[in-house]
Scaffold this motif. Structure first.
Motif, PDB file in Angstrom:
ATOM      1  N   PRO A   1       5.525   9.020  -0.222  1.00  0.00           N
ATOM      2  CA  PRO A   1       4.468   8.120   0.249  1.00  0.00           C
ATOM      3  C   PRO A   1       4.865   7.385   1.527  1.00  0.00           C
ATOM      4  O   PRO A   1       6.045   7.162   1.790  1.00  0.00           O
ATOM      5  N   LYS A   2       3.855   7.012   2.305  1.00  0.00           N
ATOM      6  CA  LYS A   2       4.044   6.026   3.369  1.00  0.00           C
ATOM      7  C   LYS A   2       3.812   4.691   2.675  1.00  0.00           C
ATOM      8  O   LYS A   2       2.897   4.567   1.859  1.00  0.00           O
ATOM      9  N   ILE A   3       4.628   3.697   2.987  1.00  0.00           N
ATOM     10  CA  ILE A   3       4.509   2.394   2.335  1.00  0.00           C
ATOM     11  C   ILE A   3       4.312   1.334   3.412  1.00  0.00           C
ATOM     12  O   ILE A   3       5.015   1.330   4.418  1.00  0.00           O
ATOM     13  N   GLN A   4       3.346   0.438   3.178  1.00  0.00           N
ATOM     14  CA  GLN A   4       3.013  -0.591   4.156  1.00  0.00           C
ATOM     15  C   GLN A   4       2.618  -1.866   3.434  1.00  0.00           C
ATOM     16  O   GLN A   4       1.971  -1.819   2.389  1.00  0.00           O
ATOM     17  N   THR A   5       2.984  -3.007   3.989  1.00  0.00           N
ATOM     18  CA  THR A   5       2.531  -4.291   3.461  1.00  0.00           C
ATOM     19  C   THR A   5       1.130  -4.561   3.985  1.00  0.00           C
ATOM     20  O   THR A   5       0.856  -4.359   5.170  1.00  0.00           O
TER      21      THR A   5
ATOM     22  N   ASP B   1      -0.296   0.799 -14.654  1.00  0.00           N
ATOM     23  CA  ASP B   1       0.801  -0.135 -14.906  1.00  0.00           C
ATOM     24  C   ASP B   1       2.087   0.208 -14.160  1.00  0.00           C
ATOM     25  O   ASP B   1       2.966  -0.629 -14.050  1.00  0.00           O
ATOM     26  N   ALA B   2       2.197   1.434 -13.651  1.00  0.00           N
ATOM     27  CA  ALA B   2       3.421   1.840 -12.952  1.00  0.00           C
ATOM     28  C   ALA B   2       3.056   2.666 -11.721  1.00  0.00           C
ATOM     29  O   ALA B   2       2.059   3.381 -11.715  1.00  0.00           O
ATOM     30  N   ILE B   3       3.881   2.552 -10.700  1.00  0.00           N
ATOM     31  CA  ILE B   3       3.684   3.335  -9.477  1.00  0.00           C
ATOM     32  C   ILE B   3       3.984   4.801  -9.804  1.00  0.00           C
ATOM     33  O   ILE B   3       4.969   5.106 -10.482  1.00  0.00           O
ATOM     34  N   PRO B   4       3.138   5.737  -9.347  1.00  0.00           N
ATOM     35  CA  PRO B   4       3.381   7.161  -9.611  1.00  0.00           C
ATOM     36  C   PRO B   4       4.727   7.634  -9.050  1.00  0.00           C
ATOM     37  O   PRO B   4       5.273   7.033  -8.132  1.00  0.00           O
ATOM     38  N   GLU B   5       5.221   8.710  -9.643  1.00  0.00           N
ATOM     39  CA  GLU B   5       6.504   9.286  -9.237  1.00  0.00           C
ATOM     40  C   GLU B   5       6.478   9.748  -7.779  1.00  0.00           C
ATOM     41  O   GLU B   5       5.501  10.314  -7.315  1.00  0.00           O
ATOM     42  N   CYS B   6       7.569   9.496  -7.092  1.00  0.00           N
ATOM     43  CA  CYS B   6       7.759  10.012  -5.739  1.00  0.00           C
ATOM     44  C   CYS B   6       8.672  11.232  -5.849  1.00  0.00           C
ATOM     45  O   CYS B   6       9.514  11.313  -6.736  1.00  0.00           O
ATOM     46  N   SER B   7       8.472  12.193  -4.963  1.00  0.00           N
ATOM     47  CA  SER B   7       9.342  13.372  -4.941  1.00  0.00           C
ATOM     48  C   SER B   7       9.406  13.883  -3.515  1.00  0.00           C
ATOM     49  O   SER B   7       8.775  13.327  -2.618  1.00  0.00           O
TER      50      SER B   7
ATOM     51  N   LEU C   1       0.851  -1.185   0.000  1.00  0.00           N
ATOM     52  CA  LEU C   1       0.000   0.000   0.000  1.00  0.00           C
ATOM     53  C   LEU C   1       0.887   1.234   0.000  1.00  0.00           C
ATOM     54  O   LEU C   1       1.691   1.424   0.905  1.00  0.00           O
ATOM     55  N   TRP C   2       0.744   2.046  -1.041  1.00  0.00           N
ATOM     56  CA  TRP C   2       1.457   3.319  -1.158  1.00  0.00           C
ATOM     57  C   TRP C   2       0.465   4.418  -0.796  1.00  0.00           C
ATOM     58  O   TRP C   2      -0.554   4.569  -1.470  1.00  0.00           O
TER      59      TRP C   2
END
Length: 155
Positions: A61-65, A50-56, A17-18
């Motif tokens: 983003p917070k990322i969690q399984t 199809d692709a994760i959006p750009e991070c800057s 989860l992004w």
């Protein structure tokens, strides 16, 4: 007779989860090249990407399984995404693992509460309190491989 999940309907057992400021992205992490699901946090609209959006530096983003998506819940003035954050294998049924949800997370997906009437805000606040209780309540069981909601029938 108990039915198996359709073989063409792949259920992912582990997802990422992004949490971006403006959207959630749910990415399968089982090694497949499947599309990810993007959920707009302003209007709760969904789209496969199809692709994760750009991070800057402004879009960190917070990322969690997570281990599954329970679904979307629409209340008076907003929508909420419900995801499984912890699970425990508690047994098997006909050779298929059965899991117990140990923890849920309820994520707001709709900012329409800002433009809601005072009465709608009051009702939404009461529902949000109930969601917090539900988030901490155990007792939901599921399987990735078989439908637990069907019952046995004799032919």
């Amino acid at each position: 007779m108990m039915e198996r999940a359709e073989s063409c309907q792949k259920l992912y057992t582990r997802l990422r989860l992004w949490e971006f400021p403006d959207e959630y992205v749910i990415e399968p992490t089982d090694g497949s090249s499947a599309s990810s699901l993007k959920i707009n946090r302003a209007d709760a609209s969904m789209k496969l990407i199809d692709a994760i959006p750009e991070c800057s530096s402004v879009r960190v983003p917070k990322i969690q399984t997570i281990f599954g998506v329970v679904g979307m819940l629409k209340l008076v003035a907003g929508s909420y995404l419900i995801v499984i954050t912890e699970r425990e294998c508690v047994g098997s049924y006909l050779g298929h693992p059965i899991f117990k949800v140990m923890s849920l997370r309820i994520l707001p997906c709709d900012h329409s509460l800002k433009t809601s009437s005072p009465e709608q805000k009051k009702v939404e606040s009461e529902f949000a309190g109930l969601l917090k209780v539900a988030e901490k309540t155990c007792g939901l069981f599921f399987s990735y491989d078989t439908n637990l909601t069907l019952r046995w029938t004799t032919v």
